[in-house]
Design an enzyme around this catalytic site. Structure first.
Site, PDB file in Angstrom:
ATOM      1  N   LEU A 100       0.891  -1.176   0.000  1.00  0.00           N
ATOM      2  CA  LEU A 100       0.000   0.000   0.000  1.00  0.00           C
ATOM      3  C   LEU A 100       0.918   1.212   0.000  1.00  0.00           C
ATOM      4  O   LEU A 100       1.972   1.191   0.652  1.00  0.00           O
ATOM      5  CB  LEU A 100      -0.881   0.015   1.254  1.00  0.00           C
ATOM      6  CG  LEU A 100      -2.041  -0.983   1.327  1.00  0.00           C
ATOM      7  CD1 LEU A 100      -2.774  -0.862   2.654  1.00  0.00           C
ATOM      8  CD2 LEU A 100      -3.022  -0.798   0.170  1.00  0.00           C
ATOM      9  N   ASP A 101       0.514   2.273  -0.686  1.00  0.00           N
ATOM     10  CA  ASP A 101       1.340   3.482  -0.713  1.00  0.00           C
ATOM     11  C   ASP A 101       1.505   4.062   0.689  1.00  0.00           C
ATOM     12  O   ASP A 101       0.687   3.813   1.581  1.00  0.00           O
ATOM     13  CB  ASP A 101       0.689   4.556  -1.599  1.00  0.00           C
ATOM     14  CG  ASP A 101       0.668   4.146  -3.068  1.00  0.00           C
ATOM     15  OD1 ASP A 101       1.493   3.302  -3.450  1.00  0.00           O
ATOM     16  OD2 ASP A 101      -0.194   4.677  -3.797  1.00  0.00           O
ATOM     17  N   TYR A 102       2.520   4.880   0.840  1.00  0.00           N
ATOM     18  CA  TYR A 102       2.821   5.568   2.107  1.00  0.00           C
ATOM     19  C   TYR A 102       1.577   6.277   2.655  1.00  0.00           C
ATOM     20  O   TYR A 102       1.272   6.226   3.840  1.00  0.00           O
ATOM     21  CB  TYR A 102       3.934   6.586   1.830  1.00  0.00           C
ATOM     22  CG  TYR A 102       4.462   7.323   3.026  1.00  0.00           C
ATOM     23  CD1 TYR A 102       5.203   6.658   3.999  1.00  0.00           C
ATOM     24  CD2 TYR A 102       4.247   8.693   3.167  1.00  0.00           C
ATOM     25  CE1 TYR A 102       5.716   7.348   5.095  1.00  0.00           C
ATOM     26  CE2 TYR A 102       4.746   9.383   4.253  1.00  0.00           C
ATOM     27  CZ  TYR A 102       5.483   8.703   5.213  1.00  0.00           C
ATOM     28  OH  TYR A 102       5.986   9.386   6.298  1.00  0.00           O
ATOM     29  N   THR A 104      -1.590   5.665   1.780  1.00  0.00           N
ATOM     30  CA  THR A 104      -2.823   4.866   1.699  1.00  0.00           C
ATOM     31  C   THR A 104      -2.997   4.123   3.012  1.00  0.00           C
ATOM     32  O   THR A 104      -2.013   3.701   3.622  1.00  0.00           O
ATOM     33  CB  THR A 104      -2.732   3.842   0.541  1.00  0.00           C
ATOM     34  OG1 THR A 104      -2.577   4.543  -0.692  1.00  0.00           O
ATOM     35  CG2 THR A 104      -3.976   2.966   0.459  1.00  0.00           C
ATOM     36  N   LYS A 188      -4.918   5.189  -7.892  1.00  0.00           N
ATOM     37  CA  LYS A 188      -4.677   6.631  -8.072  1.00  0.00           C
ATOM     38  C   LYS A 188      -4.533   6.954  -9.558  1.00  0.00           C
ATOM     39  O   LYS A 188      -5.086   7.949 -10.050  1.00  0.00           O
ATOM     40  CB  LYS A 188      -3.405   7.050  -7.336  1.00  0.00           C
ATOM     41  CG  LYS A 188      -3.568   7.045  -5.823  1.00  0.00           C
ATOM     42  CD  LYS A 188      -2.254   7.425  -5.179  1.00  0.00           C
ATOM     43  CE  LYS A 188      -2.304   7.223  -3.685  1.00  0.00           C
ATOM     44  NZ  LYS A 188      -0.977   7.196  -3.076  1.00  0.00           N
TER      45      LYS A 188
END
Ligand code: URA
Length: 234
Positions: A100-102, A104, A188
């Site tokens: 998961l992104d930083y 998210t 995104k």
């Protein structure tokens, strides 16, 4: 650890049945038959059952974490940022399944079972992932159609399995989107492609495993039902 527990941890039998193996003289410790049930086994001992070496199995952990934003999904970060491992108080070497992104948040599975990692991350398995995205502006039906028909991301078509507006107004819209691909920043980028940048992103499910009401920053073991579901994917 007691010899019968050691044998049970090796997965050869229950503790009770393992006692019988010892009594029957089938167990050797460092090459000598061991008949005493009170013997303790240490990591350095070599143990055989019917002359075959046996070793304790690693305990397998299957954890779900509600990742908050502001944490990277790696075991270590070169930039010294906080990682999801800072939230986990388990000694075993767990690793996150997928990313998961930083910024998210949401459902992340961690395990030390390499088979599960392959299963959930291999593109051929197409496990669905459900996200709730808050995006800027109003999302209308034609844009939803674009997401489900496919939009171009980095020269490739990315398609949502479904996209549903949950609530919204002219300023922002909350959309539940289900995808089965897992390219970097996929959600995104898909919203970017329809001109609605993501302001906030949360993963709420991986396949049938749901984040539910787990408090942000906390984790729990997957339950029997969730583990049984993961087995069906194999
Ligand atoms: N898609 C994204 O864009 N970011 C995530 O963290 C997960 C999916």
């Amino acid at each position: 650890m007691r010899i019968n527990k050691y044998l049970a941890d090796c997965g050869v039998a229950s503790r009770r049945a393992a006692e019988q193996f010892v009594k029957d003289g089938r167990v050797k410790v460092n090459g000598k038959v061991e008949l005493s049930l009170s013997t303790d086994i240490s990591e350095r001992d070599s143990v055989t059952l019917d002359n075959k070496t046996i070793k304790p199995k690693n305990k397998l952990y299957y954890i779900m974490l509600h990742k908050p934003k502001g944490f990277v999904t790696t075991v270590k970060d070169d930039l010294g940022r906080k990682t999801v491992m800072d939230l986990i108080d388990i000694k075993a070497r767990l690793f996150p399944v997928g990313r998961l992104d930083y910024d998210t948040e949401g459902l992340l599975i961690l395990t030390n079972d390499g088979n599960l990692t392959n299963l959930l991350t291999h593109p051929s398995h197409k496990i669905t992932k459900t996200y709730v995205a808050r995006v800027s502006g109003m999302v209308k039906e034609p844009e939803i159609k674009m997401l489900t028909n496919g939009v171009k991301v980095d020269g490739k078509i990315a398609k949502a399995i479904s996209a549903t507006v949950l609530e919204g107004d002219v300023h922002t819209t909350k959309v539940e989107i289900i995808i089965s691909e897992g390219r970097n920043h996929q959600v995104k980028n898909m919203f970017e492609a329809i001109g609605k940048p993501v302001e906030f992103l949360k993963r709420t499910a991986i396949g049938e495993i749901r984040l539910g009401g787990l408090t942000r920053g906390t984790y729990r073991d997957l339950n029997e039902k969730e583990l049984a579901y993961l087995k069906t994917l194999d």
